[in-house]
Scaffold this active site. Structure first.
Site, PDB file in Angstrom:
ATOM      1  N   ASP A 142       1.180 -18.792  -9.333  1.00  0.00           N
ATOM      2  CA  ASP A 142       2.002 -17.582  -9.387  1.00  0.00           C
ATOM      3  C   ASP A 142       3.231 -17.866 -10.225  1.00  0.00           C
ATOM      4  O   ASP A 142       3.651 -19.024 -10.345  1.00  0.00           O
ATOM      5  CB  ASP A 142       2.406 -17.130  -7.977  1.00  0.00           C
ATOM      6  CG  ASP A 142       2.743 -15.649  -7.939  1.00  0.00           C
ATOM      7  OD1 ASP A 142       1.939 -14.876  -7.384  1.00  0.00           O
ATOM      8  OD2 ASP A 142       3.798 -15.246  -8.476  1.00  0.00           O
ATOM      9  N   ASN A 160     -13.712   3.117  -2.543  1.00  0.00           N
ATOM     10  CA  ASN A 160     -12.401   3.645  -2.137  1.00  0.00           C
ATOM     11  C   ASN A 160     -12.318   5.165  -2.313  1.00  0.00           C
ATOM     12  O   ASN A 160     -11.749   5.864  -1.466  1.00  0.00           O
ATOM     13  CB  ASN A 160     -11.278   2.962  -2.931  1.00  0.00           C
ATOM     14  CG  ASN A 160     -10.854   1.666  -2.269  1.00  0.00           C
ATOM     15  OD1 ASN A 160     -11.412   1.271  -1.241  1.00  0.00           O
ATOM     16  ND2 ASN A 160      -9.878   0.985  -2.835  1.00  0.00           N
ATOM     17  N   CYS A 179      -3.873   1.194  -2.284  1.00  0.00           N
ATOM     18  CA  CYS A 179      -5.192   1.242  -2.928  1.00  0.00           C
ATOM     19  C   CYS A 179      -5.721   2.647  -3.159  1.00  0.00           C
ATOM     20  O   CYS A 179      -5.964   3.035  -4.306  1.00  0.00           O
ATOM     21  CB  CYS A 179      -6.181   0.448  -2.103  1.00  0.00           C
ATOM     22  SG  CYS A 179      -5.627  -1.233  -1.841  1.00  0.00           S
ATOM     23  N   LYS A 230       0.023   2.869   7.514  1.00  0.00           N
ATOM     24  CA  LYS A 230      -0.902   2.873   8.654  1.00  0.00           C
ATOM     25  C   LYS A 230      -0.331   1.871   9.657  1.00  0.00           C
ATOM     26  O   LYS A 230       0.552   1.087   9.307  1.00  0.00           O
ATOM     27  CB  LYS A 230      -2.328   2.505   8.222  1.00  0.00           C
ATOM     28  CG  LYS A 230      -2.467   1.090   7.669  1.00  0.00           C
ATOM     29  CD  LYS A 230      -3.926   0.763   7.369  1.00  0.00           C
ATOM     30  CE  LYS A 230      -4.071  -0.680   6.900  1.00  0.00           C
ATOM     31  NZ  LYS A 230      -5.440  -1.070   6.642  1.00  0.00           N
TER      32      LYS A 230
HETATM   33  C1  UGA Z   1      -8.593   0.070   1.554  1.00  0.00           C
HETATM   34  C2  UGA Z   1     -10.096  -0.065   1.835  1.00  0.00           C
HETATM   35  O1  UGA Z   1     -10.373   0.303   3.178  1.00  0.00           O
HETATM   36  C3  UGA Z   1     -10.564  -1.509   1.602  1.00  0.00           C
HETATM   37  O2  UGA Z   1     -11.965  -1.577   1.781  1.00  0.00           O
HETATM   38  C4  UGA Z   1     -10.190  -1.901   0.173  1.00  0.00           C
HETATM   39  O3  UGA Z   1     -10.549  -3.224  -0.105  1.00  0.00           O
HETATM   40  C5  UGA Z   1      -8.701  -1.762  -0.011  1.00  0.00           C
HETATM   41  O4  UGA Z   1      -8.330  -0.390   0.236  1.00  0.00           O
HETATM   42  C6  UGA Z   1      -8.342  -2.139  -1.418  1.00  0.00           C
HETATM   43  O5  UGA Z   1      -8.746  -1.434  -2.345  1.00  0.00           O
HETATM   44  O6  UGA Z   1      -7.735  -3.184  -1.618  1.00  0.00           O
HETATM   45  P1  UGA Z   1      -6.359  -0.386   2.950  1.00  0.00           P
HETATM   46  O7  UGA Z   1      -5.651   0.369   1.884  1.00  0.00           O
HETATM   47  O8  UGA Z   1      -5.792  -1.620   3.500  1.00  0.00           O
HETATM   48  O9  UGA Z   1      -7.872  -0.747   2.466  1.00  0.00           O
HETATM   49  O10 UGA Z   1      -6.457   0.559   4.144  1.00  0.00           O
HETATM   50  P2  UGA Z   1      -7.406   1.401   5.047  1.00  0.00           P
HETATM   51  O11 UGA Z   1      -7.365   0.805   6.384  1.00  0.00           O
HETATM   52  O12 UGA Z   1      -8.715   1.746   4.491  1.00  0.00           O
HETATM   53  O13 UGA Z   1      -6.491   2.693   5.024  1.00  0.00           O
HETATM   54  C7  UGA Z   1      -6.330   3.500   3.862  1.00  0.00           C
HETATM   55  C8  UGA Z   1      -5.903   4.876   4.273  1.00  0.00           C
HETATM   56  O14 UGA Z   1      -6.906   5.449   5.089  1.00  0.00           O
HETATM   57  C9  UGA Z   1      -4.626   4.863   5.106  1.00  0.00           C
HETATM   58  O15 UGA Z   1      -3.753   5.857   4.674  1.00  0.00           O
HETATM   59  C10 UGA Z   1      -5.083   5.117   6.503  1.00  0.00           C
HETATM   60  O16 UGA Z   1      -4.164   5.837   7.263  1.00  0.00           O
HETATM   61  C11 UGA Z   1      -6.354   5.885   6.290  1.00  0.00           C
HETATM   62  N1  UGA Z   1      -7.287   5.546   7.380  1.00  0.00           N
HETATM   63  C12 UGA Z   1      -7.597   4.269   7.622  1.00  0.00           C
HETATM   64  C13 UGA Z   1      -7.799   6.543   8.146  1.00  0.00           C
HETATM   65  O17 UGA Z   1      -7.513   7.726   7.902  1.00  0.00           O
HETATM   66  N2  UGA Z   1      -8.631   6.207   9.169  1.00  0.00           N
HETATM   67  C14 UGA Z   1      -8.935   4.911   9.438  1.00  0.00           C
HETATM   68  O18 UGA Z   1      -9.657   4.639  10.399  1.00  0.00           O
HETATM   69  C15 UGA Z   1      -8.421   3.918   8.644  1.00  0.00           C
END
Ligand code: UGA
Length: 451
Positions: free
Chosen positions: A30, A212, A277, A337
């Site tokens: 890094d 995604n 993401c 979240k």
């Molecule tokens: C997301 C994807 O889920 C991963 O598979 C991916 O690798 C990652 O993006 C990435 O591209 O690096 P992340 O952004 O950490 O991961 O979060 P999530 O848990 O999927 O949440 C994303 C959005 O969906 C949040 O705003 C959250 O509130 C919403 N969400 C999440 C829901 O509405 N319901 C859920 O059960 C989980």
């Protein structure tokens, strides 16, 4: 195997530490001296459950270390993973860091004849790995792809459970320039027992965006249905989706038992999607489609529905108060979240900004955002409190914006007693089981409430 990880952001660090845990010799590189120093001292520079422990163990056992020098990091490495950021600049994917990393790696490749597989882990639009990355590598190394290996290996880590997602993956996607590249990368993943998808570079790139964009579309779809529900009497979006989820194609019955796939959690109405993401990736995919001359009305709609969530939450607050100007509104939850301290593209902050724009006095509490936390994402004018009850005291309305479990267990009777005429806007439909005291107005998402 010896593995070099370029970039110790969220993806690079989790990947590096987990690869060290499964037995590889990992060197992270890094450009930020403070981050390199923290890692080598066994401290994680980011908050992620389980990461501190495996990082500390990896450093102590000599399997994991960080360096400022790419040359040093790539010493003896068979695999070089590129895990640098791909932010959005002026609405388009910014590949500057990917290009810089590829050029640096190429210059290092020039100095040795060893076969190394350069693997893109960063999320990049189709054509980037065999285009910009390959060209940068070939130009700076003076070698042709094939003399070095080239792969694209997207990550599917969720913040808050990234270590678990890495160590127990659903699938591993290996996009390969040629067979030898893919075989070498597959060897790195041999400690894992999930399905491995061996495919072309562009398929691998598009798999990540499609995954995604699908999840984000499901969230916006649910919110679209919620808006229809709110226009009707006697309808509740959660009941509608309970009926939909029970379709066996969504929740199969296996050995007589109903399975509820994690996917269903995204078919739920709420405050919208956020994080580092989904918003960035849906936008980049829409932009990419446009560049390909392909109209993408569905992706446009996914983004438009998501953008409208903040003003909808503000409307739910404003209606019973007869306007927001000068009204005290408490927002519970600010991170995008629960179980993260990440505020990037948080729907909660979008709601805060909208309320501030409408003249409300906004105060907030979040377990990961204590008073005094400085973060460029926090809007000025937002007052932070050390606990929920102080934030809601004398407020005219409360908005539950992030469903931290502690909000579910709050003494809502005490919360309501601390407000002159309680209005509770449940932006996550997380409080439906609460017995509201007489006089409280509870407004969930996707159910019409009279004001
Ligand atoms: C997301 C994807 O889920 C991963 O598979 C991916 O690798 C990652 O993006 C990435 O591209 O690096 P992340 O952004 O950490 O991961 O979060 P999530 O848990 O999927 O949440 C994303 C959005 O969906 C949040 O705003 C959250 O509130 C919403 N969400 C999440 C829901 O509405 N319901 C859920 O059960 C989980």
């Amino acid at each position: 195997m010896r593995v070099c990880v370029v970039g110790t952001g969220y993806v690079g660090l989790v990947t590096g530490a987990c690869l060290a845990k499964v037995g590889h010799q990992v060197q992270c590189v890094d450009v930020r001296p403070e981050v390199v120093e923290a890692i080598n001292a066994g401290r994680s520079p980011i908050v992620e459950p389980g990461l501190d422990d495996i990082l500390k163990a990896g450093v102590a056992e000599g399997h994991f270390r960080a360096s400022l020098s790419l040359q040093e990091g790539m010493e003896g490495a068979e695999i070089v993973l590129v895990a640098v950021g791909t932010p959005t600049t002026k609405g388009d994917i910014d590949l500057r860091y990917v290009r810089e990393a590829a050029e640096g790696i190429g210059r290092t490749l020039a100095g040795s004849s060893a076969y190394r597989v350069v693997t893109v882990k960063s999320t990049v639009v189709p054509g980037t790995t065999d285009g910009l990355v390959r060209t940068s590598l070939e130009t700076t190394s003076g070698r042709k792809a094939g003399q070095f290996g080239l792969c694209m290996n997207p990550e599917f880590l969720r913040e808050g459970c990234a270590v678990e997602d890495f160590l127990e993956p659903d699938r591993i996607v290996i996009g390969q320039w040629d067979e030898r590249s893919g075989d070498t990368l597959a060897k790195m993943y041999s400690p894992f027992s999930c399905p491995v998808v061996r495919t072309g570079l562009r398929n691998a790139e598009l798999i990540k965006y499609t995954a995604n964009a699908l999840l984000a579309s499901m969230i916006s779809f649910s919110n679209q249905i919620a808006m229809i529900c709110e226009s009707l009497d006697g309808v509740d979006v959660d009941e509608v989706f309970t009926g939909v989820h029970l379709d066996r194609r969504l929740s199969p019955v296996v050995d007589g038992r109903r399975v509820h796939p994690g996917l269903l959690a995204y078919l739920k109405a709420g405050a919208g999607y956020g994080g580092s993401c989904f918003p960035k990736d849906v936008l980049a995919l829409r932009q990419f489609a446009q560049e390909c001359g392909v109209p993408a009305p569905l992706l446009e709609a996914v983004m438009a529905v998501n953008r409208s969530r903040a003003s909808h939450l503000a409307d739910l607050v404003e209606e019973p108060l007869g306007g927001a100007e000068g009204k005290k509104v408490a927002v519970l939850g600010l991170t995008f979240k629960p179980f993260t301290d990440d505020l990037r593209e948080s729907p909660a902050l979008a709601a805060v900004e909208e309320l501030l724009r409408r003249g409300a006095v906004v105060r907030a509490y979040d377990p990961e955002v204590p008073p005094g936390r400085t973060d460029p994402h926090l809007p000025s004018g937002l007052e932070l409190f050390p606990n929920a009850i102080d934030a809601v005291r004398e407020a005219q309305a409360v908005v539950l914006a992030t469903a931290w479990p502690e909000f579910l267990g709050l003494d809502w009777g005490a919360v309501c007693a601390a407000m002159p005429r309680p209005v509770i806007v449940d932006g996550r439909n997380a409080l439906k089981e609460v017995q509201w005291p007489h006089g409280a107005l509870y407004r969930p998402i996707g159910r019409r409430t009279e004001v």
